[in-house]
Motif scaffolding. Structure first.
Motif, PDB file in Angstrom:
ATOM      1  N   GLN A   1     144.059  37.202  19.639  1.00 54.75           N
ATOM      2  CA  GLN A   1     142.772  37.472  19.007  1.00 54.75           C
ATOM      3  C   GLN A   1     141.680  37.083  19.988  1.00 54.75           C
ATOM      4  OE1 GLN A   1     141.726  35.191  15.446  1.00 54.75           O
ATOM      5  NE2 GLN A   1     140.676  36.971  14.602  1.00 54.75           N
TER       6      GLN A   1
ATOM      7  N   SER B   1     142.513  42.251   7.470  1.00 52.84           N
ATOM      8  CA  SER B   1     141.390  41.371   7.772  1.00 52.84           C
ATOM      9  C   SER B   1     141.113  40.474   6.571  1.00 52.84           C
ATOM     10  CB  SER B   1     140.175  42.263   8.101  1.00 52.84           C
ATOM     11  OG  SER B   1     138.967  41.565   8.089  1.00 52.84           O
TER      12      SER B   1
ATOM     13  N   SER C   1     138.422  40.551  17.147  1.00 52.51           N
ATOM     14  CA  SER C   1     139.318  41.688  17.234  1.00 52.51           C
ATOM     15  C   SER C   1     140.677  41.205  17.726  1.00 52.51           C
ATOM     16  CB  SER C   1     138.747  42.766  18.158  1.00 52.51           C
ATOM     17  OG  SER C   1     138.713  42.297  19.504  1.00 52.51           O
TER      18      SER C   1
ATOM     19  N   ARG D   1     145.388  48.110  18.681  1.00 53.46           N
ATOM     20  CA  ARG D   1     144.148  47.357  18.569  1.00 53.46           C
ATOM     21  C   ARG D   1     143.591  47.387  17.160  1.00 53.46           C
ATOM     22  NH1 ARG D   1     144.487  49.608  23.584  1.00 53.46           N
ATOM     23  NH2 ARG D   1     144.173  48.153  25.327  1.00 53.46           N
ATOM     24  N   CYS D   2     142.883  46.312  16.810  1.00 57.93           N
ATOM     25  CA  CYS D   2     142.331  46.158  15.472  1.00 57.93           C
ATOM     26  C   CYS D   2     140.987  45.457  15.540  1.00 57.93           C
ATOM     27  CB  CYS D   2     143.294  45.352  14.609  1.00 57.93           C
ATOM     28  SG  CYS D   2     142.641  44.869  12.995  1.00 57.93           S
ATOM     29  N   SER D   3     140.014  46.001  14.814  1.00 56.86           N
ATOM     30  CA  SER D   3     138.725  45.330  14.644  1.00 56.86           C
ATOM     31  C   SER D   3     138.558  44.978  13.178  1.00 56.86           C
ATOM     32  CB  SER D   3     137.579  46.235  15.094  1.00 56.86           C
ATOM     33  OG  SER D   3     137.630  46.433  16.487  1.00 56.86           O
TER      34      SER D   3
END
Lengths: 113, 112
Positions: free
Chosen positions: A68, A93, A73, A22-24
């Motif tokens: 996405q 990002s 996120s 996971r990525c924010s």
């Protein structure tokens, strides 16, 4: 001011299993890209997403997928894990999908045993 | 196919020296050339970037030299310090895309 956050930081999986990373992104950034960095090599591009749509895909098998969410996120999914999938997975990002400055997270270290 | 070739693979320089890392590219459509610095256990961080219409760019102790006709570019670090010890990646991207093509990296060590 939070940068790019990735979870988990470390992960150990068995061959054949599935994994979700996971990525924010940075607040206000709408583009997220995923990279795979094998030890001793430069990062390799996997996917780019902008406004919830895939905008680019690298030379990776269909076992790799991503999406996405409305809050920008992102998740990277890898099915049927192989030993060779062991790597640092980086999320980047960008403000938008044009080649502006990319900010990288610390990555998720995936080990497949 | 390695689109961005980087050398040397590793480099040791005394404190105060000027390490130079070189890169070459093949795709003439590349129009953005960033350099990243990566410390162990961390993600890459942008140091400095250049567009092909400029031959040189300086930011603090870091300088990029760009030779469009030779399709080569290099990073110079002035007055190098032990804290500059890290892996450096040159990179390139093309057109309206954030996809970055990285070189293979140079492990730099600055000796006190």
């Amino acid at each position: 001011d939070a940068g790019v956050t990735q979870s988990p930081t470390h992960l150990i999986k068995t061959r054949g299993q599935h994994v979700t990373l996971r990525c924010s992104p940075i607040s206000g950034h709408k583009s997220v890209s995923w990279y795979q960095q094998v030890l001793g090599q430069g990062p390799q591009f996997i996917f780019q997403y902008y406004e919830k749509e895939e905008r680019g895909r690298g030379n990776f098998p269909d076992r790799f997928s991503a999406r996405q969410f409305p809050n920008y996120s992102s998740e990277l999914n890898v099915n049927a894990l192989l030993l060779g999938d062991s790597a640092l997975y980086l999320c980047a990002s960008n403000l938008d999908w044009v080649n502006t400055e990319a900010f990288f997270g610390q990555g998720t270290r995936l080990t497949v045993v | 196919q390695q689109q961005v070739k980087q050398s040397p693979q590793s480099l040791i320089v005394q404190k105060g020296g000027i390490p130079i890392i070189n890169c070459a590219y093949e795709n003439t459509a590349f129009d953005y050339f960033p350099w990243y610095q990566q410390f162990p256990g961390k993600g890459p961080a942008l140091l400095i970037a250049i567009r092909p219409d400029v031959s040189e760019k300086k930011e603090g102790r870091f300088t990029i030299s760009f030779n469009k006709s030779a399709k080569q570019f290099s990073l110079h670090i002035m007055d190098s310090q032990p804290g500059d010890s890290a892996t450096y990646f040159c990179a390139a991207s093309e057109g309206p895309s954030s996809k970055i093509i990285f070189g293979s990296g140079t492990r730099l060590s600055i000796r006190p």
